[in-house]
Structures are given as structure tokens and as C-alpha cells.
Motif scaffolding. Structure first.
Motif, short mmCIF file in Angstrom:
data_model
loop_
_atom_site.label_atom_id
_atom_site.label_comp_id
_atom_site.label_asym_id
_atom_site.label_seq_id
_atom_site.Cartn_x
_atom_site.Cartn_y
_atom_site.Cartn_z
N PHE A 62 0.74 -1.27 0.02
CA PHE A 62 0.02 0.07 0.04
C PHE A 62 0.96 1.28 -0.01
O PHE A 62 0.81 2.13 -0.81
N LEU A 63 1.84 1.16 0.92
CA LEU A 63 2.69 2.49 1.16
C LEU A 63 3.55 2.38 -0.33
O LEU A 63 3.79 3.69 -0.76
N LYS A 93 2.66 1.70 -3.06
CA LYS A 93 1.79 2.13 -4.23
C LYS A 93 1.56 3.73 -4.21
O LYS A 93 1.42 4.39 -5.25
N THR A 94 1.49 4.19 -2.93
CA THR A 94 1.22 5.54 -2.83
C THR A 94 2.51 6.20 -3.10
O THR A 94 2.11 7.21 -3.69
N THR A 95 3.65 5.76 -2.74
CA THR A 95 4.54 6.55 -3.02
C THR A 95 4.92 6.73 -4.40
O THR A 95 5.31 7.77 -5.14
N LYS A 112 2.70 6.67 -6.72
CA LYS A 112 1.62 7.57 -7.15
C LYS A 112 2.23 9.04 -7.03
O LYS A 112 2.05 9.89 -7.70
N SER A 113 2.63 9.28 -6.03
CA SER A 113 3.14 10.65 -5.46
C SER A 113 4.26 10.94 -6.61
O SER A 113 4.42 12.01 -7.07
N TYR A 160 7.00 14.43 -0.45
CA TYR A 160 7.21 13.32 -1.00
C TYR A 160 8.18 12.56 -0.04
O TYR A 160 9.30 12.93 0.11
#
Lengths: 260, 157
Positions: free
Chosen positions: A35-36, A38-40, A42-43, A203
Motif C-alpha cells: 500500500f505504501l 503504491k502510494t509513494t 503515485k506521488s 514526498y
């Protein structure tokens, strides 16, 4: 409940649930890391598309009375030097009245709400506005370089104009014995993941350290859950536990053993 | 290395056999003291597989003590109701000890009825798994139904 509880009970509980703790730690770590990650990612994608705009200007300050200052022949000791002037200007750019002047200047073009929406920030004050502006003495310490950086091109330019206007205003009204010589400037478009503190600080980097931290936290939380389970749902862990019920222990059998 | 492992296993098996023999001896002493012939073996938890295994091992250990022992297994459908158990118990008068393997009496009414036909109960409890709450409930129930509890056999891996 608690009189039955001892250190052995904690270790027995932890040993009993060792598989649960290890498996849940692994599974949750994988899920949370995914999850992390993926989030990173995306950022990073978002930041790759985003751009920051930088505008800069360089000024040289010279004493007005003597025209161009002749460094080789510093005859008059009471004459202020360009180095001293540059240092003075560099200092006053940090002053609150300078920031106030800049804010007033910007408010000719934007309202505070417009500034917030333009820069995508929740708050825009005298002090936060200074975050979009940097200044430094050049290597020779005779020139001052000012530059602005933001995600909005127009804002970057207007902010630089505001500071330029302030410098001109100071030379006209306060330090009339000096002349600010504009040496030139540049406008740049940079990727958002460049070294700009303003943009890049939001970020975060995803690393092995984060994974280890997540795993450690989940593991400790698992142990805490087991601890509370042992505390509130006590089990029979030793032969002496039956003595409380006046029930004799006929024997202790361990292992699977051979079937008779 | 292999020789050492074999030695270790032999010692472990010997130790287990010793423990089992001691358990059987204690159980027989208790039975003689209370004049008990039919013993219900149950548990407060729901770990039936190891209980069944211990029952079989106990039968072997009691036989080695020179007693004639019979195992009636509820789990293996040797009997389904208390009537059937009563009938079986009535038929078999030759055995010195009859072990009746019962399901947890706190969870199955039929097992409780069968336990009432036994002259004593032995609990087999798995260490670190059997909870105090379940064990207390089983003891309370056996007290309510006036079933004497002979003792506990503990089991650990």
C-alpha cells in the motif's frame, strides 16, 4: 483473574501464538508495504508531471557619491564598500517590513484566498510567503542573488517583481547614497522532484527501513494482543494450577507418543 | 550424529513410557481407593484427537500393570446414547477397568448423560490451551451432576 497470571504465562502465551504472530506480521507487512509503495509511486508519478517555476535576479550595489567604486584605490576610508552594501541588502531582505511590503505588493494582484488556491496551501501568511523566496550573497560577496520558486509561473515572476520593487524602493527612499544595479536574471522550469525543498518535502521515500519499521510495529502489536489475551483469558499452564481446584494431577503426558 | 539422534529418541520414548506407566499406576490407585471401575475420560476444551490417543496409551499402560481394561470410544461411535452405553456396561462384567472416552461434557448433552453412568471422571487437559474458565465450568457441571472427579492428566507437546 490476575492472581493466576505470571511471567511464565506470558511466555507460554507468546509461544502458543508464535505462528499466528509471525504469519500475521508477514501478511500485514506485505499488505502495508504494498500500500505504501503504491502510494509513494503515485506521488512520484504526480510529481514527475508537476513542474516548478523559478525566477532569479542579481543585484550589484554601489555607493552613489563616488560613482563606480575604485577598489584598487580605496583612498577614502569612510566610504561604504560594495561588500558592505551587499551584506546590508542581503540582511534587510529577511526583515518583517520587507515581507510586509512584498505581501502588500502581491495583494495588488491576488487576494489571500487566490494565493492559497494558486499555491494549493491551507494557509498563506507573512512568514509562509517567505518560503517561496531565497536570497544569498554571490561568491565575491559584492552581489546579491534573489530567486523565487513555486508551482505557479505567474506567482514566481510577481514575487520576484515584488522583491525587485522593494530593493528599488529602499534605494530611492532609505539608502539614497546607493545605487542598485540590476545585473540580470533567469526564468527556469524545473521538474518537481528537483532539489526544491518546498515541493519535494511532501514526498517521502519508500525504503527497506520503512518495511522493517512496519514489521517491527506489527510484531510488537501482535505480542501486546497476545499479552492481553493471556491476561483476560488465562489458560492452565502448569500442574500447580490444578491445585487451586483441589484436583490431583494423575500424570503428565507429553508428545504424541506411540499408539498402544 | 544419526546415532545420537536415535539415542535421544530412545530416551525420549523411554521417558514417555515411564510417565505413562506412572499415570496408569496413579489412576489404578485412585480407582482402588474409590472402588471405581468405570472411568469417563473427558476434557474441558475441544481437543479430542490427543485425548483419544492418550486413552489408547492408557489402555496399554494399564494392561501392562496386569489389569484387564476395555476402552469404549464415544468419538469413534462405539455408542451414541447413554442407553447404549448402559447396555454395553451391563454386558461387560469381566473387565477390571472400563475407560469411556467422552466428548467435552460442557458442550454435549449426550456426553454428560454418559458421564453420569461413569463412576468417576478423569480430565485430560492440554497445557497452555485449556482455559481456566472452561475447566471451572466442567468442574462445576460434574459437581452439579454428582460425578466424582478422580483427577487430571495433563498433556503438553
Amino acid at each position: 483473574m490476575f492472581e493466576k497470571f505470571g511471567l511464565k504465562d506470558i511466555f507460554v502465551g507468546l509461544w502458543r501464538y508464535k505462528l499466528h504472530i509471525v504469519v500475521s506480521t508477514l501478511v500485514l507487512t506485505v499488505i502495508m508495504s504494498g500500500f505504501l509503495y503504491k502510494t509513494t509511486e503515485k506521488s512520484k508519478v504526480g510529481s514527475a508531471n508537476a513542474k516548478i517555476y523559478s525566477s532569479s535576479a542579481t543585484f550589484y550595489f554601489e555607493p552613489k557619491d563616488t560613482g563606480l567604486f575604485d577598489e584598487a584605490n580605496q583612498i577614502q576610508s569612510n566610504i561604504v564598500t560594495p561588500k558592505e552594501l551587499a551584506t546590508t541588502y542581503n540582511t534587510i531582505l529577511d526583515a518583517d517590513f520587507c515581507k510586509q511590503y512584498v505581501l502588500d505588493y502581491l495583494q495588488q494582484y491576488y487576494t489571500i484566498d487566490e494565493l492559497k488556491s494558486t499555491l494549493k496551501v491551507s494557509d498563506y501568511t507573512l512568514h509562509t510567503s517567505a518560503g517561496y523566496f531565497k536570497h544569498a550573497l554571490m561568491k565575491d560577496e559584492k552581489c546579491v542573488n534573489i530567486y523565487t520558486v513555486s508551482t505557479d509561473e505567474t506567482y514566481s515572476k510577481r514575487l520576484l517583481e515584488a522583491y525587485k520593487s522593494y530593493i528599488e524602493n529602499v534605494t530611492e527612499t532609505q539608502m539614497m547614497n546607493t545605487t542598485a544595479v540590476y545585473l540580470g536574471g533567469t526564468d527556469q522550469i524545473l521538474p518537481a522532484n528537483s532539489n526544491s525543498e518546498i515541493v519535494s518535502k511532501s514526498y517521502t521515500d519508500f525504503s527497506a527501513k520503512s518495511v522493517i519499521m512496519i514489521a517491527a510495529i506489527i510484531f510488537v502489536m501482535g505480542c501486546i494482543v497476545v499479552f492481553f489475551k493471556c491476561l483476560f483469558v488465562p489458560t492452565l499452564n502448569r500442574a500447580e494450577d490444578f491445585a487451586r481446584y483441589d484436583i490431583p494431577v494423575l500424570g503428565e503426558v507429553s508428545g504424541k507418543g506411540k499408539e498402544a | 550424529m544419526g546415532i545420537n539422534n536415535d539415542k535421544y529418541l530412545e530416551t525420549k520414548d523411554q521417558r514417555m513410557a515411564q510417565k505413562l506407566a506412572m499415570t496408569a499406576k496413579n489412576l489404578l490407585e485412585k480407582c482402588e481407593k474409590n472402588n471405581t471401575r468405570v472411568i469417563g475420560v473427558t476434557t474441558s476444551g475441544s481437543f479430542k484427537s490427543y485425548k483419544q490417543n492418550i486413552c489408547k496409551q492408557l489402555v496399554g499402560a494399564i494392561s501392562e500393570c496386569g489389569k484387564k481394561v476395555v476402552l469404549l470410544d464415544e468419538d469413534a461411535r462405539g455408542f451414541a446414547k447413554a442407553d447404549q452405553l448402559q447396555e454395553i456396561l451391563g454386558q461387560d462384567q469381566t473387565a477390571d477397568i472400563i475407560l469411556v472416552n467422552l466428548r467435552p461434557i460442557t458442550r454435549f448433552v449426550q456426553s454428560l448423560e454418559c458421564a453420569q453412568l461413569c463412576e468417576g471422571l478423569v480430565f485430560v487437559e492440554r497445557m497452555a490451551y485449556s482455559t481456566c474458565k472452561d475447566f471451572e465450568a466442567a468442574l462445576k457441571l460434574s459437581e452439579e451432576k454428582s460425578i466424582p472427579v478422580l483427577g487430571v492428566i495433563t498433556h503438553s507437546k
